[in-house]
Design an enzyme around this catalytic site. Structure first.
Site, PDB file in Angstrom:
ATOM      1  N   GLY A 139      39.945 -38.453  67.885  1.00  0.00           N
ATOM      2  CA  GLY A 139      40.943 -37.829  67.791  1.00  0.00           C
ATOM      3  C   GLY A 139      40.963 -36.332  67.310  1.00  0.00           C
ATOM      4  CB  CYS A 140      39.752 -35.582  63.856  1.00  0.00           C
ATOM      5  SG  CYS A 140      40.895 -36.700  62.728  1.00  0.00           S
ATOM      6  CB  THR A 141      36.157 -34.813  67.814  1.00  0.00           C
ATOM      7  OG1 THR A 141      35.351 -35.457  66.786  1.00  0.00           O
ATOM      8  CG2 THR A 141      35.242 -34.016  68.641  1.00  0.00           C
ATOM      9  CB  ALA A 144      38.392 -29.704  65.486  1.00  0.00           C
TER      10      ALA A 144
END
Length: 249
Positions: A139-141, A144
């Site tokens: 999710g964070c990838t 970003a």
């Protein structure tokens, strides 16, 4: 006559001696042949037993190897979760409550590539701060990458974008390099900025509670005040929604 009888008797004895010698030699030869045959049979039997033992050992080793592979396969299969991992839920937000219209809390923290990032660096500009739980997780990838993809459009609105997590600077740099991210990534392992912006809280998963980062985005206007706050962010389409809000300021 006497001499003739002696000669005849001598010949008879010689034949008898030769016959006896021949019989003895024959017996010796037969004995040797029997011994050789016995030795050969013994060697053959020993060789056969050795071969059988080797085959049995090889079969046992193969069976053990197959059993080991099957056991590992079963263990691996049993280790796989039957259902997708559930997302953590927030049960208690940070004790600091940030509200829209309030002054943005100041910060000065290290970033990827060296140096630091401060709120003062963006004086007179709009600023997007997106707080993510952990670098290089799915999710964070995606989040970003989405903000990086839209970076030029944010700049066109007069806004800068900065990502923040509790990861180390080294982890942030690896994250940046792996996914070719172009937005600054701030490291806040002490959770000072995370708590100040209300992005640190108590979370729950599988009946266990723990403290962690609540996926949050804060839009600061050009006067340094909080214009918008997104909490419990869903990644899909989020960067686009923040861009529209920045354009509307």
């Amino acid at each position: 006559m006497v001499e003739l009888r002696k000669a005849t008797k001598g010949r008879r004895m010689s034949k008898k001696t030769r016959k006896k010698s021949s019989n003895t030699t024959g017996k010796r030869v037969a004995t040797k042949v029997a011994r050789a045959a016995s030795a050969s049979t013994g060697k053959s039997a020993t060789k056969t037993r050795t071969t059988v033992a080797k085959k049995a050992a090889a079969k046992a080793a193969k069976t053990k190897s197959v059993a080991g592979v099957q056991e590992k396969a079963l263990h691996k299969a049993a280790s796989k979760p039957l259902k997708p991992k559930a997302a953590a839920t927030v049960t208690k937000s940070s004790s600091v409550t940030l509200t829209e219209g309030a002054p943005a809390p100041g910060f000065d923290l290290p970033r990827d590539g060296g140096g630091s990032v401060s709120l003062k660096d963006f004086a007179g500009k709009k600023l997007v701060l997106f707080f993510y739980p952990r670098a290089d997780t799915p999710g964070c990838t995606r989040e970003a990458i989405d903000f990086t993809r839209l970076k030029s459009e944010f700049i066109a609105t007069g806004a800068e974008v900065v990502g923040i997590s509790a990861d180390t600077v080294k982890a942030q740099e690896s994250f940046r390099n792996k996914h070719q991210l172009s937005v600054p990534l701030v490291s806040d392992p002490a959770h000072q900025m995370l708590e100040a912006y209300g992005a640190w809280g108590e979370k729950s998963m599988y009946g266990k509670t723990f403290m962690g980062i609540v996926r949050t985005t804060v839009l600061v206007d050009s006067s340094g005040k909080v214009a918008r706050i997104w909490r419990h962010v869903k990644v899909d389409g989020h960067a686009e929604a923040v861009l529209e809000a920045a354009r509307a300021l």
